[in-house]
Design a protein around this motif. Structure first.
Motif, PDB file in Angstrom:
ATOM      1  N   THR A  24       9.673  11.307  80.440  1.00  0.00           N
ATOM      2  CA  THR A  24       9.440  11.140  79.007  1.00  0.00           C
ATOM      3  C   THR A  24       8.153  11.838  78.592  1.00  0.00           C
ATOM      4  O   THR A  24       8.093  12.481  77.560  1.00  0.00           O
ATOM      5  CB  THR A  24       9.366   9.645  78.644  1.00  0.00           C
ATOM      6  N   ASP A  27       8.584  15.664  77.993  1.00  0.00           N
ATOM      7  CA  ASP A  27       9.614  16.208  77.117  1.00  0.00           C
ATOM      8  C   ASP A  27       9.051  16.774  75.815  1.00  0.00           C
ATOM      9  O   ASP A  27       9.796  17.212  74.969  1.00  0.00           O
ATOM     10  CB  ASP A  27      10.714  15.177  76.841  1.00  0.00           C
ATOM     11  N   TYR A  28       7.747  16.784  75.661  1.00  0.00           N
ATOM     12  CA  TYR A  28       7.127  17.354  74.474  1.00  0.00           C
ATOM     13  C   TYR A  28       7.073  18.874  74.612  1.00  0.00           C
ATOM     14  O   TYR A  28       6.585  19.383  75.620  1.00  0.00           O
ATOM     15  CB  TYR A  28       5.691  16.836  74.317  1.00  0.00           C
ATOM     16  N   ASP A  32       4.087  21.841  70.392  1.00  0.00           N
ATOM     17  CA  ASP A  32       3.631  20.595  69.770  1.00  0.00           C
ATOM     18  C   ASP A  32       2.361  20.076  70.436  1.00  0.00           C
ATOM     19  O   ASP A  32       1.462  19.580  69.763  1.00  0.00           O
ATOM     20  CB  ASP A  32       4.734  19.535  69.827  1.00  0.00           C
ATOM     21  N   TYR A  68       9.444  11.930  72.625  1.00  0.00           N
ATOM     22  CA  TYR A  68       9.183  13.014  71.677  1.00  0.00           C
ATOM     23  C   TYR A  68       9.816  12.784  70.306  1.00  0.00           C
ATOM     24  O   TYR A  68       9.162  13.001  69.276  1.00  0.00           O
ATOM     25  CB  TYR A  68       9.641  14.360  72.254  1.00  0.00           C
ATOM     26  N   ASP A  69      11.057  12.336  70.254  1.00  0.00           N
ATOM     27  CA  ASP A  69      11.713  12.111  68.962  1.00  0.00           C
ATOM     28  C   ASP A  69      10.937  11.109  68.107  1.00  0.00           C
ATOM     29  O   ASP A  69      10.781  11.301  66.899  1.00  0.00           O
ATOM     30  CB  ASP A  69      13.154  11.622  69.156  1.00  0.00           C
ATOM     31  N   GLN A  70      10.451  10.057  68.735  1.00  0.00           N
ATOM     32  CA  GLN A  70       9.659   9.068  67.995  1.00  0.00           C
ATOM     33  C   GLN A  70       8.304   9.644  67.605  1.00  0.00           C
ATOM     34  O   GLN A  70       7.793   9.357  66.534  1.00  0.00           O
ATOM     35  CB  GLN A  70       9.456   7.801  68.815  1.00  0.00           C
ATOM     36  N   TYR A  71       7.725  10.473  68.486  1.00  0.00           N
ATOM     37  CA  TYR A  71       6.455  11.125  68.158  1.00  0.00           C
ATOM     38  C   TYR A  71       6.594  11.926  66.870  1.00  0.00           C
ATOM     39  O   TYR A  71       5.722  11.865  65.989  1.00  0.00           O
ATOM     40  CB  TYR A  71       6.009  12.033  69.316  1.00  0.00           C
ATOM     41  N   VAL A  72       7.686  12.677  66.748  1.00  0.00           N
ATOM     42  CA  VAL A  72       7.916  13.482  65.549  1.00  0.00           C
ATOM     43  C   VAL A  72       7.988  12.577  64.320  1.00  0.00           C
ATOM     44  O   VAL A  72       7.343  12.841  63.301  1.00  0.00           O
ATOM     45  CB  VAL A  72       9.189  14.345  65.685  1.00  0.00           C
ATOM     46  N   GLU A  73       8.755  11.495  64.408  1.00  0.00           N
ATOM     47  CA  GLU A  73       8.884  10.576  63.278  1.00  0.00           C
ATOM     48  C   GLU A  73       7.549   9.920  62.930  1.00  0.00           C
ATOM     49  O   GLU A  73       7.151   9.872  61.764  1.00  0.00           O
ATOM     50  CB  GLU A  73       9.914   9.488  63.596  1.00  0.00           C
ATOM     51  N   THR A  76       4.849  12.524  61.703  1.00  0.00           N
ATOM     52  CA  THR A  76       5.226  13.028  60.381  1.00  0.00           C
ATOM     53  C   THR A  76       4.930  11.971  59.323  1.00  0.00           C
ATOM     54  O   THR A  76       4.386  12.283  58.257  1.00  0.00           O
ATOM     55  CB  THR A  76       6.714  13.419  60.348  1.00  0.00           C
TER      56      THR A  76
END
Length: 119
Positions: A24, A27-28, A32, A68-73, A76
């Motif tokens: 996990t 995966d960035y 980014d 990563y998906d949560q990091y983006v959310e 942002t």
């Protein structure tokens, strides 16, 4: 070598960490990570090289805790709260976005402390 040792100590990495956490954390996308480090180092006070190491530690620490998906959310949402005017008001009235931003800021504060980054 020193950077790796410092990050290992400061970020709380341990050799026996589960493989899922390591996967996990990796995966960035590189872009980014670089953008985070450059922005962090730009905003920090102190020697540039030292800030780069500390900011790298911070994004590594965040990556260990947040997919990563949560990091983006989350990131942002945190950034969108600072938008002025009507566009920003849309984000400021979005309760889930405010919660994500709050969680992200808390993670950043924990990472800042773990990586010996000044306030």
């Amino acid at each position: 070598m020193i950077r790796k040792l410092l990050c290992t100590l400061a970020c709380g990495l341990v050799p026996w960490a589960p493989a899922a956490v390591a996967a996990t954390a990796n995966d960035y996308p590189t872009l980014d990570r670089v953008e985070y480090v450059l922005g962090c180092a730009r905003d920090a006070h102190g020697p540039a090289q030292e800030n780069i190491y500390k900011c790298t530690c911070m994004i590594d620490s965040i990556a260990q805790r947040l997919p990563y998906d949560q990091y983006v959310e989350y990131s942002t949402s945190a950034n969108a709260l600072s938008i002025g005017g009507e566009r920003g008001e849309t984000m400021r009235s979005y309760t889930a976005g405010k919660e994500m931003a709050s969680k992200f800021r808390a993670m950043q504060a924990e990472a800042r402390k773990a990586c010996l980054m000044g306030a």
